[in-house]
Design an enzyme around this catalytic site. Structure first.
Site, PDB file in Angstrom:
ATOM      1  CD  GLU A  51      -2.609  -1.444   2.399  1.00  0.00           C
ATOM      2  OE1 GLU A  51      -3.798  -1.195   2.574  1.00  0.00           O
ATOM      3  OE2 GLU A  51      -1.874  -1.975   3.242  1.00  0.00           O
TER       4      GLU A  51
ATOM      5  CB  CYS B   8       2.564   7.563   3.264  1.00  0.00           C
ATOM      6  SG  CYS B   8       2.914   6.437   4.623  1.00  0.00           S
TER       7      CYS B   8
ATOM      8  CB  CYS C 161       6.039  -4.659   9.773  1.00  0.00           C
ATOM      9  SG  CYS C 161       7.303  -3.937  10.847  1.00  0.00           S
TER      10      CYS C 161
ATOM     11  CB  CYS D 296       4.208  -1.923  17.208  1.00  0.00           C
ATOM     12  SG  CYS D 296       5.915  -1.520  16.816  1.00  0.00           S
TER      13      CYS D 296
ATOM     14  CB  CYS E  43       1.087  -1.292  14.332  1.00  0.00           C
ATOM     15  SG  CYS E  43       1.410  -1.186  12.562  1.00  0.00           S
TER      16      CYS E  43
ATOM     17  N   GLY F  31       6.012  -1.654   6.974  1.00  0.00           N
ATOM     18  CA  GLY F  31       7.398  -2.089   7.085  1.00  0.00           C
ATOM     19  C   GLY F  31       8.263  -1.226   7.969  1.00  0.00           C
ATOM     20  CD  GLU F  32      12.055  -0.013  11.475  1.00  0.00           C
ATOM     21  OE1 GLU F  32      11.156   0.454  12.184  1.00  0.00           O
ATOM     22  OE2 GLU F  32      12.985   0.684  11.018  1.00  0.00           O
TER      23      GLU F  32
ATOM     24  CB  SER G   6       8.893   6.810  10.361  1.00  0.00           C
ATOM     25  OG  SER G   6       8.359   6.432  11.613  1.00  0.00           O
TER      26      SER G   6
ATOM     27  CB  SER H 228       7.641   4.998  16.168  1.00  0.00           C
ATOM     28  OG  SER H 228       7.459   5.346  14.824  1.00  0.00           O
ATOM     29  CG  LEU H 229       9.598   7.830  22.655  1.00  0.00           C
ATOM     30  CD1 LEU H 229      10.896   7.041  22.673  1.00  0.00           C
ATOM     31  CD2 LEU H 229       9.849   9.260  23.141  1.00  0.00           C
ATOM     32  CG  ASN H 230       4.706   4.950  19.612  1.00  0.00           C
ATOM     33  OD1 ASN H 230       4.521   6.095  19.253  1.00  0.00           O
ATOM     34  ND2 ASN H 230       4.860   3.970  18.751  1.00  0.00           N
TER      35      ASN H 230
ATOM     36  CG  ASN I  50      -5.433   6.626  13.079  1.00  0.00           C
ATOM     37  OD1 ASN I  50      -6.173   7.571  13.280  1.00  0.00           O
ATOM     38  ND2 ASN I  50      -4.191   6.767  12.631  1.00  0.00           N
TER      39      ASN I  50
ATOM     40  CB  CYS J 150      -0.504   6.448  11.389  1.00  0.00           C
ATOM     41  SG  CYS J 150       0.120   7.995  10.816  1.00  0.00           S
TER      42      CYS J 150
HETATM   43  N1  SAH Z   1       7.770   0.993  10.956  1.00  0.00           N
HETATM   44  C1  SAH Z   1       8.023   2.380  11.025  1.00  0.00           C
HETATM   45  C2  SAH Z   1       7.250   3.200  10.002  1.00  0.00           C
HETATM   46  C3  SAH Z   1       5.830   2.769   9.738  1.00  0.00           C
HETATM   47  S1  SAH Z   1       4.678   2.956  11.077  1.00  0.00           S
HETATM   48  C4  SAH Z   1       7.749   2.897  12.419  1.00  0.00           C
HETATM   49  O1  SAH Z   1       7.180   2.176  13.223  1.00  0.00           O
HETATM   50  O2  SAH Z   1       8.128   4.027  12.683  1.00  0.00           O
HETATM   51  C5  SAH Z   1       4.356   4.709  11.008  1.00  0.00           C
HETATM   52  C6  SAH Z   1       3.831   5.315  12.305  1.00  0.00           C
HETATM   53  O3  SAH Z   1       2.503   4.879  12.567  1.00  0.00           O
HETATM   54  C7  SAH Z   1       4.642   4.963  13.532  1.00  0.00           C
HETATM   55  O4  SAH Z   1       4.972   6.143  14.232  1.00  0.00           O
HETATM   56  C8  SAH Z   1       3.691   4.123  14.377  1.00  0.00           C
HETATM   57  O5  SAH Z   1       3.965   4.268  15.746  1.00  0.00           O
HETATM   58  C9  SAH Z   1       2.355   4.690  13.972  1.00  0.00           C
HETATM   59  N2  SAH Z   1       1.217   3.821  14.185  1.00  0.00           N
HETATM   60  C10 SAH Z   1       1.167   2.475  14.117  1.00  0.00           C
HETATM   61  N3  SAH Z   1      -0.090   2.027  14.366  1.00  0.00           N
HETATM   62  C11 SAH Z   1      -0.849   3.129  14.585  1.00  0.00           C
HETATM   63  C12 SAH Z   1      -2.252   3.322  14.848  1.00  0.00           C
HETATM   64  N4  SAH Z   1      -3.092   2.309  14.902  1.00  0.00           N
HETATM   65  N5  SAH Z   1      -2.694   4.589  15.020  1.00  0.00           N
HETATM   66  C13 SAH Z   1      -1.841   5.642  14.897  1.00  0.00           C
HETATM   67  N6  SAH Z   1      -0.532   5.513  14.614  1.00  0.00           N
HETATM   68  C14 SAH Z   1      -0.039   4.270  14.469  1.00  0.00           C
HETATM   69 FE1  SF4 Z   2       6.134  -2.282  12.021  1.00  0.00          FE
HETATM   70 FE2  SF4 Z   2       6.031   0.376  12.377  1.00  0.00          FE
HETATM   71 FE3  SF4 Z   2       3.799  -1.127  12.627  1.00  0.00          FE
HETATM   72 FE4  SF4 Z   2       5.726  -1.279  14.469  1.00  0.00          FE
HETATM   73  S1  SF4 Z   2       4.475   0.540  13.989  1.00  0.00           S
HETATM   74  S2  SF4 Z   2       4.657  -3.030  13.529  1.00  0.00           S
HETATM   75  S3  SF4 Z   2       7.549  -1.062  13.222  1.00  0.00           S
HETATM   76  S4  SF4 Z   2       4.990  -0.826  10.776  1.00  0.00           S
END
Ligand code: SAH
Ligand code: SF4
Length: 348
Positions: free
Chosen positions: A91, A104, A111, A115, A118, A160-161, A192, A215-217, A291, A334
């Site tokens: 995508e 994007c 991936c 996480c 996600c 993906g990462e 990212s 992506s700290l979170n 989201n 995202c």
């Molecule tokens: N894998 C990389 C880039 C893709 S994810 C990474 O993790 O940074 C892109 C962003 O989407 C990241 O900052 C991640 O924390 C965020 N993300 C993942 N799931 C999400 C969700 N359900 N709602 C909002 N942001 C989310």
């Molecule tokens: Fe992969 Fe980024 Fe989703 Fe984490 S947030 S599972 S690193 S795509």
């Protein structure tokens, strides 16, 4: 096997021309046709000699991802489902604004990082994309969109990462940035990462690198271990050590993304810890309200929680923005990029 041209750098195309007994500038013409003019049929590359065009038809190929579906959001965002040559789907998201467009891109199908909040994580890693497949997403979508804005931004934030597919990702970045091709400035490309520390250190040593978002979170190891198991491998102290050593160019800032999960990491205490963690860093924080992803047991934060979180960061002297994701109605936001129809090759 025909030679795949998509994904070759200018230098590689010049060498290919040389190996075929053509002057090296023919390689540059090919590069220009592909990336600056976006002409993908050899027959239309009329600045090349007829004999070279014939040889290209015979011995080379340009394999672009095919547009399988477009999902258009009420806010103008378009989620593309693209089909790769081996049948895998990925995508790409197109986000138009008044004066610019942001693409994007995915760097992997699925991936491996897992996480817990996600949607992409649920696919697992299907495979790495090649540099040509990463660059091809941009070419296909730009060719599909008739109205282009003056500026294009690229964010490597799709499936993906990126730092776990380092070579292909960095090669695609060089392709985007080459002044003889798409000429997208490196500072308009953002990678990212979930915090792959060796990848961040390696990126820090590159001469030509994109901007970095982390992506700290979460603000404690216990909390981050629970949300992002990658933290068990690269805990916060190591991650911040890599961030503090990361060389920034003039006017460049690191970005920290912080997905707000209602009742999990959105309290005042979390915000105060985030202020302390980022002390002394030239950085900004993007707050992303979670989201919804079906089957995941999280909830979005309340508007009040989002606003007070931002206020605490700002009062602590941090730059903090609320990033309401676009394209939510078509699951393009995202963390929502994992439609089941995208995961498997089509049945034959
Ligand atoms: N894998 C990389 C880039 C893709 S994810 C990474 O993790 O940074 C892109 C962003 O989407 C990241 O900052 C991640 O924390 C965020 N993300 C993942 N799931 C999400 C969700 N359900 N709602 C909002 N942001 C989310
Ligand atoms: Fe992969 Fe980024 Fe989703 Fe984490 S947030 S599972 S690193 S795509």
């Amino acid at each position: 096997m025909p030679t795949e041209l998509l994904g070759l750098t200018l230098e590689e195309l010049r060498r290919l021309a040389g190996a075929w007994g053509e002057p090296a500038y023919r390689g540059q013409q090919l590069f220009h046709a592909l990336y600056a003019e976006r002409r993908f049929a050899f027959a239309r590359m009329t600045n090349l000699s007829r004999s070279l065009r014939e040889r290209l038809e015979r011995d080379a190929g340009i394999t672009l991802p095919a547009v399988q579906q477009r999902y258009t959001s009420a806010d103008g965002t378009v989620r593309y489902l693209l089909r790769l040559a081996d049948g895998r789907a990925i995508e790409t998201v197109w986000m138009p604004e008044a004066r610019r467009q942001t693409l994007c891109l995915s760097t992997q199908a699925g991936c491996a990082v897992d996480c817990h909040f996600c949607a992409t994580a649920q696919l697992g890693l299907l495979r790495n994309l090649t540099a040509g497949e990463i660059a091809g997403q941009t070419l296909v979508v730009l060719a599909d969109q008739p109205r282009q804005r003056p500026t294009t931004n690229i964010v490597l934030m799709g499936q993906g990462e990126p730092l776990l597919n380092y070579e292909a990702t960095l090669k695609a970045v060089q392709l985007f940035a080459d002044p003889k091709g798409m000429a997208i400035p490196l500072l308009k490309i953002t990678l990212s990462t979930s915090g792959i520390v060796p990848g961040i250190r390696r990126l820090a040593a590159e001469k030509r690198r994109p901007k970095l978002a982390v992506s700290l979170n979460a603000t404690t190891d216990a909390q981050r271990d629970a949300l992002m198991p990658i933290n068990c491998k690269y805990p916060l102290a190591e991650l911040f050590d890599a961030c503090r050593r990361y060389p920034l160019r003039a006017r460049e800032r690191l970005t920290f993304e912080y997905v707000l999960l209602g009742g999990v990491n959105d309290t005042a205490e979390d915000a105060r810890r985030l202020v302390r963690l980022t002390r002394g860093l030239r950085a900004k924080v993007n707050l992303i309200p979670w989201n919804a992803v079906a089957a995941l047991a999280y909830r979005a934060p309340t508007d009040d929680a989002v606003e007070s979180f931002q206020q605490i960061l700002r009062r602590g002297g941090r730059l903090a923005f609320i990033r309401r994701s676009r394209g939510q109605d078509v699951a393009a936001a995202c963390g929502q990029l994992a439609s089941l129809d995208s995961s498997a090759p089509p049945a034959t």
